[in-house]
Design a protein around this motif. Structure first.
Motif, mmCIF file in Angstrom:
data_model
loop_
_atom_site.group_PDB
_atom_site.id
_atom_site.type_symbol
_atom_site.label_atom_id
_atom_site.label_comp_id
_atom_site.label_asym_id
_atom_site.label_seq_id
_atom_site.Cartn_x
_atom_site.Cartn_y
_atom_site.Cartn_z
ATOM 1 N N ARG A 1 -3.426 6.398 -15.580
ATOM 2 C CA ARG A 1 -2.682 7.526 -15.018
ATOM 3 C C ARG A 1 -1.357 7.018 -14.441
ATOM 4 O O ARG A 1 -1.200 5.841 -14.170
ATOM 5 N N LEU A 2 -0.428 7.950 -14.230
ATOM 6 C CA LEU A 2 0.910 7.587 -13.776
ATOM 7 C C LEU A 2 1.254 8.216 -12.434
ATOM 8 O O LEU A 2 0.820 9.332 -12.133
ATOM 9 N N VAL A 3 2.060 7.498 -11.655
ATOM 10 C CA VAL A 3 2.625 8.011 -10.414
ATOM 11 C C VAL A 3 4.153 7.973 -10.578
ATOM 12 O O VAL A 3 4.740 6.909 -10.775
ATOM 13 N N TRP A 4 4.760 9.152 -10.534
ATOM 14 C CA TRP A 4 6.199 9.327 -10.707
ATOM 15 C C TRP A 4 6.953 8.727 -9.525
ATOM 16 O O TRP A 4 6.555 8.910 -8.373
ATOM 17 N N VAL A 5 8.067 8.045 -9.777
ATOM 18 C CA VAL A 5 8.917 7.468 -8.730
ATOM 19 C C VAL A 5 10.152 8.347 -8.576
ATOM 20 O O VAL A 5 10.848 8.631 -9.553
ATOM 21 N N ALA B 1 0.860 -1.187 0.000
ATOM 22 C CA ALA B 1 0.000 0.000 0.000
ATOM 23 C C ALA B 1 0.893 1.232 0.000
ATOM 24 O O ALA B 1 1.885 1.292 0.717
ATOM 25 N N MET B 2 0.540 2.208 -0.837
ATOM 26 C CA MET B 2 1.355 3.412 -0.968
ATOM 27 C C MET B 2 0.469 4.651 -0.945
ATOM 28 O O MET B 2 -0.715 4.577 -1.263
ATOM 29 N N ARG B 3 1.086 5.779 -0.567
ATOM 30 C CA ARG B 3 0.405 7.071 -0.612
ATOM 31 C C ARG B 3 1.381 8.065 -1.221
ATOM 32 O O ARG B 3 2.496 8.232 -0.744
ATOM 33 N N GLY B 4 0.943 8.706 -2.297
ATOM 34 C CA GLY B 4 1.768 9.697 -2.971
ATOM 35 C C GLY B 4 1.922 10.961 -2.155
ATOM 36 O O GLY B 4 1.163 11.210 -1.212
#
Length: 166
Positions: A65-69, A34-37
């Motif tokens: 959609r994308l989540v940047w790392v 589980a992650m939170r941006g």
């Protein structure tokens, strides 16, 4: 909860970036978590297999959609030596400890450890604390990520992994 089910590598990145996550090197090697941006987007990382996420990659959410790392700065030791031969000798000693290391052209970076800093200084090198993203080498064994390795053989040979040869 929306899931992130694949990774786009930074060299082929295209799409709508809706948030970013900042992860240390340990958290950049995951399969399910589980992650939170930073912007508050909650999602479940749900990849088919453990994957090393690199700085600049993106996680692809189910809706496209994308989540940047982003690689988080970490407390490291920057190890240097007077010449190339001396640096290679220090790399050998560090490698004998089986710890993750990032090898640059004229320096080696490892997680901060005061004992290893003293070992390096005792061998004639410098070991200075720095804050920067940590990108350790991947391992020699297929599918392995930095710092997470299994030798794939019975580990019975005549040396101690705790001793530092002189």
């Amino acid at each position: 909860m929306i899931r992130a089910t694949s990774v786009l590598r930074r060299d082929v990145l295209a799409g709508e970036i809706v948030d970013r996550i900042v992860l240390d090197h340990g958290d950049r090697h995951r399969r399910r978590m589980a992650m939170r941006g930073v912007g508050g987007l909650s999602f479940l990382l749900d990849l088919p297999e453990p994957t090393v996420l690199d700085d600049g990659d993106a996680l692809v959410l189910q809706d496209g959609r994308l989540v940047w790392v982003e690689a988080a700065p970490e407390r490291l030791l920057e190890i240097r030596a007077a010449d190339d031969h001396a640096l290679k000798r220090l790399i050998w000693h560090i490698g004998n400890r089986h710890i993750p290391a990032e090898i640059g052209a004229d320096a080696v970076y490892i997680a901060y450890d005061h004992v290893l800093a003293e070992m390096v200084r005792g061998l004639g090198g410098s070991a200075e604390p720095v804050e920067r993203p940590f990108r350790p080498e991947g391992g020699a064994y297929a599918g392995e990520a930095a710092g997470h390795h299994h030798h794939g053989h019975d580990h019975h040979h005549p040396h101690s992994h705790d001793a530092v040869p002189g």
